[in-house]
Design a protein around this motif. Structure first.
Motif, PDB file in Angstrom:
ATOM      1  N   THR A 200       0.789  -1.248   0.000  1.00 52.13           N
ATOM      2  CA  THR A 200       0.000   0.000   0.000  1.00 52.13           C
ATOM      3  C   THR A 200       0.820   1.297   0.000  1.00 52.13           C
ATOM      4  OG1 THR A 200      -0.393   0.243   2.400  1.00 52.13           O
ATOM      5  CG2 THR A 200      -1.964  -1.123   1.180  1.00 52.13           C
ATOM      6  N   GLU A 201       2.133   1.234  -0.059  1.00 55.01           N
ATOM      7  CA  GLU A 201       2.915   2.461  -0.244  1.00 55.01           C
ATOM      8  C   GLU A 201       2.632   3.017  -1.644  1.00 55.01           C
ATOM      9  OE1 GLU A 201       5.475   4.190   1.708  1.00 55.01           O
ATOM     10  OE2 GLU A 201       4.230   3.179   3.203  1.00 55.01           O
ATOM     11  N   PRO A 202       2.859   4.318  -1.860  1.00 56.00           N
ATOM     12  CA  PRO A 202       2.615   4.864  -3.209  1.00 56.00           C
ATOM     13  C   PRO A 202       3.517   4.192  -4.241  1.00 56.00           C
ATOM     14  CG  PRO A 202       3.160   6.616  -1.640  1.00 56.00           C
ATOM     15  CD  PRO A 202       3.348   5.325  -0.921  1.00 56.00           C
ATOM     16  N   LEU A 203       2.953   3.835  -5.390  1.00 56.75           N
ATOM     17  CA  LEU A 203       3.783   3.277  -6.467  1.00 56.75           C
ATOM     18  C   LEU A 203       4.514   4.420  -7.166  1.00 56.75           C
ATOM     19  CD1 LEU A 203       1.711   0.528  -8.308  1.00 56.75           C
ATOM     20  CD2 LEU A 203       3.666   0.235  -6.786  1.00 56.75           C
ATOM     21  N   LEU A 204       5.707   4.131  -7.610  1.00 54.97           N
ATOM     22  CA  LEU A 204       6.504   5.132  -8.310  1.00 54.97           C
ATOM     23  C   LEU A 204       6.485   4.817  -9.800  1.00 54.97           C
ATOM     24  CD1 LEU A 204       9.310   4.853  -5.650  1.00 54.97           C
ATOM     25  CD2 LEU A 204       7.718   6.765  -5.902  1.00 54.97           C
ATOM     26  N   ARG A 205       6.457   5.876 -10.620  1.00 53.68           N
ATOM     27  CA  ARG A 205       6.321   5.644 -12.059  1.00 53.68           C
ATOM     28  C   ARG A 205       7.175   6.603 -12.864  1.00 53.68           C
ATOM     29  NH1 ARG A 205       0.952   4.275 -10.723  1.00 53.68           N
ATOM     30  NH2 ARG A 205       0.295   2.371 -11.766  1.00 53.68           N
ATOM     31  N   THR A 206       7.741   6.106 -13.946  1.00 50.61           N
ATOM     32  CA  THR A 206       8.231   6.980 -15.002  1.00 50.61           C
ATOM     33  C   THR A 206       7.414   6.609 -16.229  1.00 50.61           C
ATOM     34  OG1 THR A 206       9.909   5.375 -15.674  1.00 50.61           O
ATOM     35  CG2 THR A 206      10.589   7.030 -14.070  1.00 50.61           C
ATOM     36  N   ASP A 207       7.714   7.202 -17.394  1.00 50.79           N
ATOM     37  CA  ASP A 207       6.918   6.919 -18.590  1.00 50.79           C
ATOM     38  C   ASP A 207       6.920   5.442 -18.961  1.00 50.79           C
ATOM     39  OD1 ASP A 207       6.065   9.414 -18.864  1.00 50.79           O
ATOM     40  OD2 ASP A 207       7.459  10.010 -20.463  1.00 50.79           O
ATOM     41  N   ASP A 208       8.028   4.747 -18.701  1.00 53.70           N
ATOM     42  CA  ASP A 208       8.105   3.379 -19.200  1.00 53.70           C
ATOM     43  C   ASP A 208       8.350   2.338 -18.114  1.00 53.70           C
ATOM     44  OD1 ASP A 208      10.624   4.119 -18.572  1.00 53.70           O
ATOM     45  OD2 ASP A 208      11.537   3.526 -20.471  1.00 53.70           O
ATOM     46  N   ARG A 209       8.153   2.718 -16.868  1.00 58.13           N
ATOM     47  CA  ARG A 209       8.469   1.766 -15.813  1.00 58.13           C
ATOM     48  C   ARG A 209       7.704   2.119 -14.539  1.00 58.13           C
ATOM     49  NH1 ARG A 209      12.587  -0.014 -12.374  1.00 58.13           N
ATOM     50  NH2 ARG A 209      13.440   2.033 -11.981  1.00 58.13           N
ATOM     51  N   TRP A 210       7.372   1.121 -13.720  1.00 61.90           N
ATOM     52  CA  TRP A 210       6.801   1.387 -12.384  1.00 61.90           C
ATOM     53  C   TRP A 210       7.494   0.477 -11.385  1.00 61.90           C
ATOM     54  CZ3 TRP A 210       4.803  -2.713  -9.830  1.00 61.90           C
ATOM     55  CH2 TRP A 210       4.381  -3.812 -10.607  1.00 61.90           C
ATOM     56  N   TRP A 211       7.525   0.910 -10.119  1.00 60.14           N
ATOM     57  CA  TRP A 211       8.122   0.079  -9.070  1.00 60.14           C
ATOM     58  C   TRP A 211       7.677   0.581  -7.700  1.00 60.14           C
ATOM     59  CZ3 TRP A 211      10.360   4.113 -11.516  1.00 60.14           C
ATOM     60  CH2 TRP A 211      10.989   5.088 -10.731  1.00 60.14           C
ATOM     61  N   CYS A 212       7.972  -0.219  -6.678  1.00 66.70           N
ATOM     62  CA  CYS A 212       7.653   0.160  -5.304  1.00 66.70           C
ATOM     63  C   CYS A 212       8.901  -0.038  -4.459  1.00 66.70           C
ATOM     64  CB  CYS A 212       6.511  -0.700  -4.772  1.00 66.70           C
ATOM     65  SG  CYS A 212       6.105  -0.376  -3.035  1.00 66.70           S
ATOM     66  N   THR A 213       8.991   0.712  -3.361  1.00 65.80           N
ATOM     67  CA  THR A 213      10.158   0.578  -2.485  1.00 65.80           C
ATOM     68  C   THR A 213      10.226  -0.812  -1.840  1.00 65.80           C
ATOM     69  OG1 THR A 213       8.820   1.636  -0.781  1.00 65.80           O
ATOM     70  CG2 THR A 213      10.410   3.024  -1.934  1.00 65.80           C
ATOM     71  N   CYS A 214       9.082  -1.534  -1.795  1.00 69.71           N
ATOM     72  CA  CYS A 214       9.083  -2.875  -1.189  1.00 69.71           C
ATOM     73  C   CYS A 214       9.694  -3.925  -2.117  1.00 69.71           C
ATOM     74  CB  CYS A 214       7.670  -3.293  -0.790  1.00 69.71           C
ATOM     75  SG  CYS A 214       6.636  -3.833  -2.183  1.00 69.71           S
ATOM     76  N   GLY A 215       9.966  -3.551  -3.382  1.00 71.32           N
ATOM     77  CA  GLY A 215      10.592  -4.495  -4.297  1.00 71.32           C
ATOM     78  C   GLY A 215       9.686  -4.951  -5.420  1.00 71.32           C
ATOM     79  N   LEU A 216       8.370  -4.791  -5.265  1.00 72.93           N
ATOM     80  CA  LEU A 216       7.478  -5.137  -6.375  1.00 72.93           C
ATOM     81  C   LEU A 216       7.751  -4.147  -7.502  1.00 72.93           C
ATOM     82  CD1 LEU A 216       5.075  -7.164  -6.941  1.00 72.93           C
ATOM     83  CD2 LEU A 216       3.560  -5.207  -6.593  1.00 72.93           C
ATOM     84  N   ALA A 217       7.968  -4.673  -8.709  1.00 78.20           N
ATOM     85  CA  ALA A 217       8.357  -3.775  -9.802  1.00 78.20           C
ATOM     86  C   ALA A 217       7.961  -4.384 -11.133  1.00 78.20           C
ATOM     87  CB  ALA A 217       9.864  -3.544  -9.785  1.00 78.20           C
ATOM     88  N   GLN A 218       7.936  -3.552 -12.143  1.00 76.49           N
ATOM     89  CA  GLN A 218       7.637  -4.034 -13.493  1.00 76.49           C
ATOM     90  C   GLN A 218       8.676  -5.076 -13.906  1.00 76.49           C
ATOM     91  OE1 GLN A 218       6.587  -1.034 -16.420  1.00 76.49           O
ATOM     92  NE2 GLN A 218       7.901  -2.044 -17.885  1.00 76.49           N
ATOM     93  N   PRO A 219       8.233  -6.275 -14.300  1.00 69.88           N
ATOM     94  CA  PRO A 219       9.193  -7.322 -14.665  1.00 69.88           C
ATOM     95  C   PRO A 219       9.805  -7.088 -16.055  1.00 69.88           C
ATOM     96  CG  PRO A 219       6.945  -8.197 -14.322  1.00 69.88           C
ATOM     97  CD  PRO A 219       6.845  -6.717 -14.402  1.00 69.88           C
TER      98      PRO A 219
END
Ligand SMILES: [Zn+2]
Lengths: 401, 230
Positions: A200-219
């Motif tokens: 539930t932390e805010p997801l981080l995004r750029t134009d071509d990628r997303w990720w979270c500080t917990c490690g969940l990220a675009q594969p």
């Protein structure tokens, strides 16, 4: 022996009941027979799916279209629940109707677990998850959790998972699975994944990628779109779809990735897919009140956002909204749809909840018309976007042309 | 400049709740009132505003929003005269405590003496109430049962649906207003939108503003009081 007899009787019952239902004109004859068959033999779906190669397609939006694209792209005889009956009774009906060894089944999000247990699929396509009819369905995060559990079942172990890498809820659901092909399937809808599905932390995004500080990220991607070209692994396949919109190119990308997983030739698959111009009444040209229209189905904010992006260049748009059981009784979701993009156009509001729509459009600064009688007939095709039962009503009231 | 703050739409916006902010801002703008609609993101500071709008949310995000709003000092903004209009989970968050999944109670923002526990069944359906003699129509979808303290005034009495407990709905504690009818309840009830707007502007009288929203309100009132089903 007795089991085989019972299954044989149940299969015959599915065919007979569906035939009677169609002949009597009381039903489309897909669900009722399946229901009877499952009552007679609950293991019927498992038995019917045995020794066939099954692809399951699930997600909030695009199930029916992607299922149609997979069926068209696969070579040879394919059976499918192409009427959209996407729970076990509809699956049983599709399998009882045909002995084809190639099977593609559109599957309701909540029924994925039971369906994959019964069919041991070769491929599972996970399109997307977003809010949909919230007064009926579980909250969207709960569905992602359930998918995650379903994919841990032994029957999913040998399946190739084709999953949308740009949807964090889908990635959360599938990232523990062993054999995943990740697709970059375009979506402009991020309202359900502003915060991380895992922590539930805010997801981080750029134009071509997303990720979270917990490690969940675009594969790492297996498939993506390069304009009108689908890139699947190391293969580039030009798309020439008969269906409009960037979201349908995304559906085609996932369909091709699924077929690639079972070694279907992608060039030929893509050219077969280009023949799909209408899916269960959607996208085809029809005549309503003397007006030639193109019927578009959108059931929720993400679906509407996608349809609004792909509208034709005619000034007028018709939109029809109902709020019956199948639509969800609460049309609050109209305020999640970016109707502001319609400023400068004129919208004819139809359906039982046309005043809810007209009010939403008034607040969006869009010219809306309600109940002013029939508008003058345009000599160009007008796009009509309707939600579930409103779409069915329009389909009944219109004729193909 | 009237400043309307939609609080953490990424956490509290499950049911079109953003519509409430849009409605308030548009109804002010179309009357020539200088207005701004600000989306308060959860990763930034809570902007200064005249009205804070709290929407509904799923369980995890609801708890996170409480923590963020407590840290951001929403209650001191209210002490300084800001108004709060909350719906659904937003209502629960403003109280002293609430429970989400399971039976654990969580500490709320404590702006109002109200305790929310889990009801045996979810309330999903039309919510019709009377607010000082005027009918309010809306839709509720929540699993809570809320008891307000002895000194707290309910927002409305329930005609149909559950609200807090089947008898009353929400609360009104000074300039902190809350209802279980989720967003966009202000779109369905233009008179209520104007009541919130007027309160936020210090009780200023507003010019009439006719629109199709009035027809929608009348048709929903009729549909929900003359038939047994919505
Ligand atoms: Zn995370």
């Amino acid at each position: 022996m007795w089991r085989a007899v019972r299954l044989g009787i149940a299969t015959q019952a599915v065919r007979t009941v569906n035939w009677v239902s169609q002949r009597s004109g009381r039903g489309s004859g897909t669900v009722i027979g399946g229901t009877v068959g499952l009552f007679l033999a609950p293991e019927l779906l498992t038995s019917l799916a045995n020794d066939r190669r099954v692809i399951l397609v699930t997600g909030t939006n695009g199930k029916t279209t992607t299922t149609a694209l997979v069926a068209a792209g696969w070579d040879g005889d394919v059976t499918s629940n192409d009427t959209g009956a996407n729970m076990p009774a509809g699956h049983v009906a599709a399998l009882a109707r045909s002995g084809a060894t190639r099977v593609v089944l559109e599957t309701d999000e909540a029924w994925l677990g039971a369906t994959l247990e019964a069919t041991s699929p070769a491929v599972i396509v996970l399109l997307n998850l977003s809010r949909d009819q919230l007064d009926r369905a579980s909250e969207v995060r709960q569905i992602a959790d359930r998918w995650r559990n379903f994919l841990a079942k032994p029957q999913a172990e040998d399946a190739v998972i084709v999953a949308n890498a740009l949807d964090p809820l889908v990635v959360y659901a599938a990232n523990e699975a062993s054999n995943v092909r990740w697709c970059a399937t375009p979506t402009s809808w991020t309202a359900d994944t502003m915060s991380c599905p895992r922590c539930t932390e805010p997801l981080l995004r750029t134009d071509d990628r997303w990720w979270c500080t917990c490690g969940l990220a675009q594969p790492t991607l297996n498939s993506y779109l390069d304009g009108d070209v689908a890139v699947v692994g190391s293969t580039r396949v030009p798309l020439a779809l008969g269906l409009p919109g960037v979201f349908n190119r995304g559906n085609a990308l996932m369909a091709l990735t699924a077929l690639d997983a079972i070694n279907v030739d992608l060039g030929r698959a893509a050219s077969r897919m280009s023949s799909v111009g209408e899916v269960a009444g959607r996208y085809g040209l029809r005549r309503v009140d003397g007006q030639v229209v193109r019927l578009l189905l959108a059931k929720n904010p993400a679906g509407f956002a996608a349809m609004l992006e792909g509208l034709g260049d005619v000034h007028d748009v018709w939109i029809s909204i109902n709020a019956r059981v199948a639509d969800g009784h609460d049309p609050s979701w109209l305020y999640d749809v970016p109707f502001e993009v319609l400023r400068g156009r004129r919208v004819r509001c139809l359906g039982e909840r046309r005043l809810d729509l007209a009010t939403r459009l008034w607040y969006a600064g869009v010219e809306a018309h309600v109940d002013e009688g029939r508008p003058a007939i345009e000599d160009r095709v007008i796009d009509v976007i309707a939600n579930y039962t409103a779409f069915s009503d329009l389909l009944k009231e219109s004729r193909p042309c | 400049m009237l400043s309307i703050v939609q609080v953490y739409p990424e956490l509290l916006g499950t049911y079109g709740d953003g519509g409430n902010g849009l409605v308030l801002a548009e109804r002010a703008r179309r009357r020539g009132i200088d207005v701004e609609l600000v989306r308060a993101g959860m990763d930034g500071e809570l902007p200064t505003g005249d009205v804070y709008l709290l929407g509904g949310g799923e369980d995890g995000p609801q708890r996170l929003a409480v923590a963020l709003l407590a840290a951001a000092g929403l209650s001191s903004r209210v002490d300084d005269g800001a108004m709060v209009f909350a719906v659904c989970a937003g209502l629960q968050m403003l109280g002293s405590s609430f429970s989400v999944q399971g039976d654990d109670q969580y500490v709320g923002l404590g702006l109002v003496d109200a305790v929310t526990t889990r009801a045996p069944v979810r309330a999903v359906g039309d919510l019709v109430t009377m607010v000082e003699g005027t009918m309010m129509v809306g839709f509720e979808n929540h699993g809570g049962e809320t008891r307000i303290g002895p000194g707290v005034e309910p927002f409305a009495t329930v005609v149909r649906g559950r609200g807090n407990d089947g008898v009353v709905d929400g609360f009104r504690a000074g300039r902190v207003w809350a209802t279980y009818a989720h967003g966009p309840v202000l779109a369905l009830n233009p008179w209520l939108a104007d009541a919130v707007l007027s309160e936020a502007l210090g009780g200023r009288e507003l010019a009439p503003l006719e629109s199709v929203a009035d027809r929608l309100y009348e048709s929903r009132c009729r549909a929900l009081t003359t038939r047994s089903t919505g």
